[in-house]
Design a protein around this motif. Structure first.
Motif, PDB file in Angstrom:
ATOM      1  N   ASP A 298      38.319  40.951  33.826  1.00 43.16           N
ATOM      2  CA  ASP A 298      38.871  39.888  34.324  1.00 43.16           C
ATOM      3  C   ASP A 298      40.187  40.187  34.831  1.00 43.16           C
ATOM      4  OD1 ASP A 298      36.653  38.576  33.409  1.00 43.16           O
ATOM      5  OD2 ASP A 298      37.336  37.955  31.452  1.00 43.16           O
ATOM      6  N   ARG A 301      39.741  41.410  38.133  1.00 40.63           N
ATOM      7  CA  ARG A 301      39.201  40.654  39.160  1.00 40.63           C
ATOM      8  C   ARG A 301      40.398  39.822  39.828  1.00 40.63           C
ATOM      9  NH1 ARG A 301      35.199  40.263  35.488  1.00 40.63           N
ATOM     10  NH2 ARG A 301      33.114  41.103  36.361  1.00 40.63           N
ATOM     11  N   GLU A 302      41.392  39.509  38.863  1.00 35.87           N
ATOM     12  CA  GLU A 302      42.494  38.293  39.202  1.00 35.87           C
ATOM     13  C   GLU A 302      43.337  39.331  40.216  1.00 35.87           C
ATOM     14  OE1 GLU A 302      45.807  35.486  37.140  1.00 35.87           O
ATOM     15  OE2 GLU A 302      44.174  36.404  36.122  1.00 35.87           O
ATOM     16  N   VAL A 307      37.660  37.103  42.253  1.00 37.23           N
ATOM     17  CA  VAL A 307      37.249  36.346  41.128  1.00 37.23           C
ATOM     18  C   VAL A 307      36.166  35.429  42.073  1.00 37.23           C
ATOM     19  CG1 VAL A 307      39.276  36.112  39.895  1.00 37.23           C
ATOM     20  CG2 VAL A 307      39.255  34.728  41.860  1.00 37.23           C
TER      21      VAL A 307
END
Length: 307
Positions: A298, A301-302, A307
């Motif tokens: 996560d 991705r950011e 995202v």
């Protein structure tokens, strides 16, 4: 860019502007040096040429303490080509080379191409005993018919950019600091080879990269990366280290491509390290590891805009 792998006489016919160096990492200082030679050659209507050595001279000069290299020869060639010289000479560095005087080596170069200007770093030295520093090369040049120019060091953070500083930053896991000195993110090339399949079993399949042992790795830890594959730049989380949760002993580089599936065995991948997410950790069990990998994915991705 034409590539030749010797100093055979007559490799170029037109007058040439040459720069030479180890060029490990192709950092900002190297880029400025090669850029100067290319620009001067264009101004004069001459051939622009760069010379580097294979193997890295320190592998021959100090075999008991071989250097950890920032770039393989293939990576170095690609990076030099992007700077636009007409000719790249990859000269062999042998036991004979290390005992050759600067004057004799420059005579070999002048027999290989009609040298008119030589551009080197201000602290450059070559030849037996490193006797061929800039003042000595100027004297040699007067005898052999070429001028010598010295390029000042590129400064960053109050200190000169150098390959050793880049290695130090990578050893600390500071891939962003290394990128500032390289003028691009640090990367590795490796071939995907079979691993122990643990990533696949826990739902995060990884590409296990075979990296040459002499190539620098960043500090053990987890990184947000991009991987070049079939013309695309794919987001990934990459682990460098020994995988202590599984009692690993050998350092590995394993990349999990985010939201991608497919067979990569045997493929050559370029991994670019953009952000360090955390150091390598030992977890209490597989469930704790999986939870952390999800958090890492996560975060990557950011950071990578995936995202």
């Amino acid at each position: 860019m034409e590539i030749v792998r010797s100093l055979a006489p007559g490799i170029a016919q037109r007058p040439a502007v040459l720069t030479m160096g180890k060029f490990d990492g192709l950092h900002l200082g190297h880029r400025q040096l090669i850029g100067t030679a290319v620009r001067r050659a264009r101004e004069l209507g001459f051939v622009s040429a760069a010379l580097t050595w294979d193997p890295h001279p320190n592998l021959v000069l100090r075999p008991d303490s071989p250097p950890q290299l920032l770039t393989s020869l293939e990576e170095k060639i690609d990076l030099i080509a992007a700077l636009g010289p007409d000719l790249l000479i990859v000269a062999p560095f042998t036991e004979a080379t290390k005992t050759t005087s600067a004057a004799a080596y420059m005579a070999q170069i002048c027999a290989a191409l009609p040298l008119r200007e030589l551009w080197v770093g201000e602290d450059f030295a070559m030849g037996r005993g490193r006797s061929g520093d800039v003042p000595s090369l100027m004297t040699i040049g007067r005898d052999l018919g070429f001028a010598v120019g010295a390029v000042s060091k590129v400064m960053l953070g109050g200190e000169p950019v150098s390959s050793s500083r880049v290695r130090g930053l990578l050893a600390a896991g500071d891939v962003e600091g290394a990128a500032a000195m390289l003028g691009r993110p640090f990367g590795l090339r490796g071939t995907v080879v079979p691993g122990d399949q643990r990533g696949r079993l826990i739902g995060f399949p990884t590409a296990n990269l075979q990296i040459r042992p002499e190539h620098v790795l960043p500090a053990d830890g987890v990184y947000a990366c991009r991987i070049a594959l079939d013309g695309a730049s794919l987001p990934a989380v990459t682990n460098v280290g020994v995988r202590p949760t599984f009692d690993g002993l050998r350092r590995t580089v394993e990349a999990h491509l985010l939201d991608w599936g497919g067979d990569l065995y045997g493929r050559a991948l370029q991994v670019t390290f953009l952000h360090r997410l955390r150091g390598e950790q030992r977890f209490s069990g597989v469930d704790a590891l999986v939870a952390q990998i999800r958090r890492d994915a996560d975060a990557a991705r950011e950071l990578l805009g995936a995202v």
